[in-house]
Scaffold this motif. Sequence first.
Motif, mmCIF file in Angstrom:
data_model
loop_
_atom_site.group_PDB
_atom_site.id
_atom_site.type_symbol
_atom_site.label_atom_id
_atom_site.label_comp_id
_atom_site.label_asym_id
_atom_site.label_seq_id
_atom_site.Cartn_x
_atom_site.Cartn_y
_atom_site.Cartn_z
ATOM 1 N N VAL A 17 78.061 -25.025 36.125
ATOM 2 C CA VAL A 17 79.046 -25.896 35.473
ATOM 3 C C VAL A 17 78.582 -26.233 34.065
ATOM 4 O O VAL A 17 79.385 -26.304 33.130
ATOM 5 C CB VAL A 17 79.281 -27.177 36.305
ATOM 6 N N LEU A 18 77.270 -26.407 33.883
ATOM 7 C CA LEU A 18 76.739 -26.690 32.552
ATOM 8 C C LEU A 18 76.973 -25.510 31.606
ATOM 9 O O LEU A 18 77.236 -25.711 30.422
ATOM 10 C CB LEU A 18 75.248 -27.015 32.622
ATOM 11 N N PHE A 19 76.882 -24.285 32.129
ATOM 12 C CA PHE A 19 77.169 -23.110 31.305
ATOM 13 C C PHE A 19 78.637 -23.078 30.912
ATOM 14 O O PHE A 19 78.977 -22.751 29.776
ATOM 15 C CB PHE A 19 76.819 -21.813 32.038
ATOM 16 N N ILE A 20 79.497 -23.412 31.840
ATOM 17 C CA ILE A 20 80.937 -23.382 31.575
ATOM 18 C C ILE A 20 81.290 -24.361 30.463
ATOM 19 O O ILE A 20 82.123 -24.074 29.606
ATOM 20 C CB ILE A 20 81.732 -23.657 32.871
ATOM 21 N N PHE A 21 80.615 -25.517 30.427
ATOM 22 C CA PHE A 21 80.858 -26.498 29.366
ATOM 23 C C PHE A 21 80.023 -26.237 28.123
ATOM 24 O O PHE A 21 80.144 -26.948 27.129
ATOM 25 C CB PHE A 21 80.631 -27.922 29.882
ATOM 26 N N GLY A 22 79.158 -25.212 28.176
ATOM 27 C CA GLY A 22 78.410 -24.810 27.006
ATOM 28 C C GLY A 22 77.068 -25.474 26.816
ATOM 29 O O GLY A 22 76.273 -25.033 25.994
ATOM 30 N N ILE A 23 76.777 -26.532 27.566
ATOM 31 C CA ILE A 23 75.513 -27.233 27.351
ATOM 32 C C ILE A 23 74.369 -26.652 28.170
ATOM 33 O O ILE A 23 73.208 -26.976 27.930
ATOM 34 C CB ILE A 23 75.654 -28.751 27.624
ATOM 35 N N GLY A 24 74.672 -25.785 29.105
ATOM 36 C CA GLY A 24 73.639 -25.198 29.953
ATOM 37 C C GLY A 24 72.734 -24.225 29.220
ATOM 38 O O GLY A 24 71.547 -24.108 29.542
ATOM 39 N N TYR A 25 73.272 -23.520 28.234
ATOM 40 C CA TYR A 25 72.476 -22.517 27.509
ATOM 41 C C TYR A 25 71.317 -23.149 26.738
ATOM 42 O O TYR A 25 70.179 -22.715 26.898
ATOM 43 C CB TYR A 25 73.369 -21.673 26.602
ATOM 44 N N PRO A 26 71.561 -24.173 25.933
ATOM 45 C CA PRO A 26 70.422 -24.797 25.250
ATOM 46 C C PRO A 26 69.451 -25.467 26.234
ATOM 47 O O PRO A 26 68.234 -25.418 26.035
ATOM 48 C CB PRO A 26 71.053 -25.838 24.323
ATOM 49 N N ILE A 27 69.980 -26.074 27.294
ATOM 50 C CA ILE A 27 69.108 -26.713 28.276
ATOM 51 C C ILE A 27 68.204 -25.671 28.924
ATOM 52 O O ILE A 27 66.997 -25.868 29.042
ATOM 53 C CB ILE A 27 69.928 -27.482 29.336
ATOM 54 N N LEU A 28 68.776 -24.543 29.333
ATOM 55 C CA LEU A 28 67.995 -23.484 29.962
ATOM 56 C C LEU A 28 66.989 -22.887 28.987
ATOM 57 O O LEU A 28 65.838 -22.629 29.345
ATOM 58 C CB LEU A 28 68.930 -22.380 30.487
ATOM 59 N N ALA A 29 67.406 -22.694 27.754
ATOM 60 C CA ALA A 29 66.537 -22.080 26.751
ATOM 61 C C ALA A 29 65.315 -22.935 26.440
ATOM 62 O O ALA A 29 64.214 -22.418 26.293
ATOM 63 C CB ALA A 29 67.320 -21.819 25.468
ATOM 64 N N PHE A 30 65.501 -24.245 26.355
ATOM 65 C CA PHE A 30 64.427 -25.119 25.917
ATOM 66 C C PHE A 30 63.716 -25.846 27.053
ATOM 67 O O PHE A 30 62.824 -26.649 26.808
ATOM 68 C CB PHE A 30 64.955 -26.108 24.878
ATOM 69 N N SER A 31 64.097 -25.538 28.296
ATOM 70 C CA SER A 31 63.404 -26.132 29.440
ATOM 71 C C SER A 31 62.251 -25.223 29.851
ATOM 72 O O SER A 31 62.054 -24.152 29.288
ATOM 73 C CB SER A 31 64.379 -26.320 30.607
#
Length: 122
Positions: A96-110
């Motif tokens: 769901v975070l990817f669908i809203f676009g915020i999952g990519y930066p979270i995944l990248a920087f986690s």
Amino acid sequence: MEESSGSGIGLVITAIVYIAILGVFLFSFWKIFEKAGRPGWQGIIPIYNLYVLMEIVGRPGWWFILFFIPCVGIIISILVAIDLAKSFGKTAGYAVLFIFGIGYPILAFSDSKYVGPAAKSA
């Protein structure tokens, strides 16, 4: 005449915000692809990055074509988002975070680690 300068400033601010958001997403894709053991530059090349993403999540390479079919592309985007989340050890709900676009930066920087292509293990 003063009103036109105000709309010009708004356009410049909009462009700066757009470029900043685009930069965050490009850098995020770069980092995600590196975490998956791929060269980062593959994440920022349009269309080619979809093909490589299919390999990362374990789907056949030809699936990237499905992104360009109206209505089908939406379903494929959701399935690939779920596979991407699972490929990094996250739950399907993380998609769901990817669908809203915020999952990519979270995944990248986690500190998330790539655990392998989710679709092939399913």
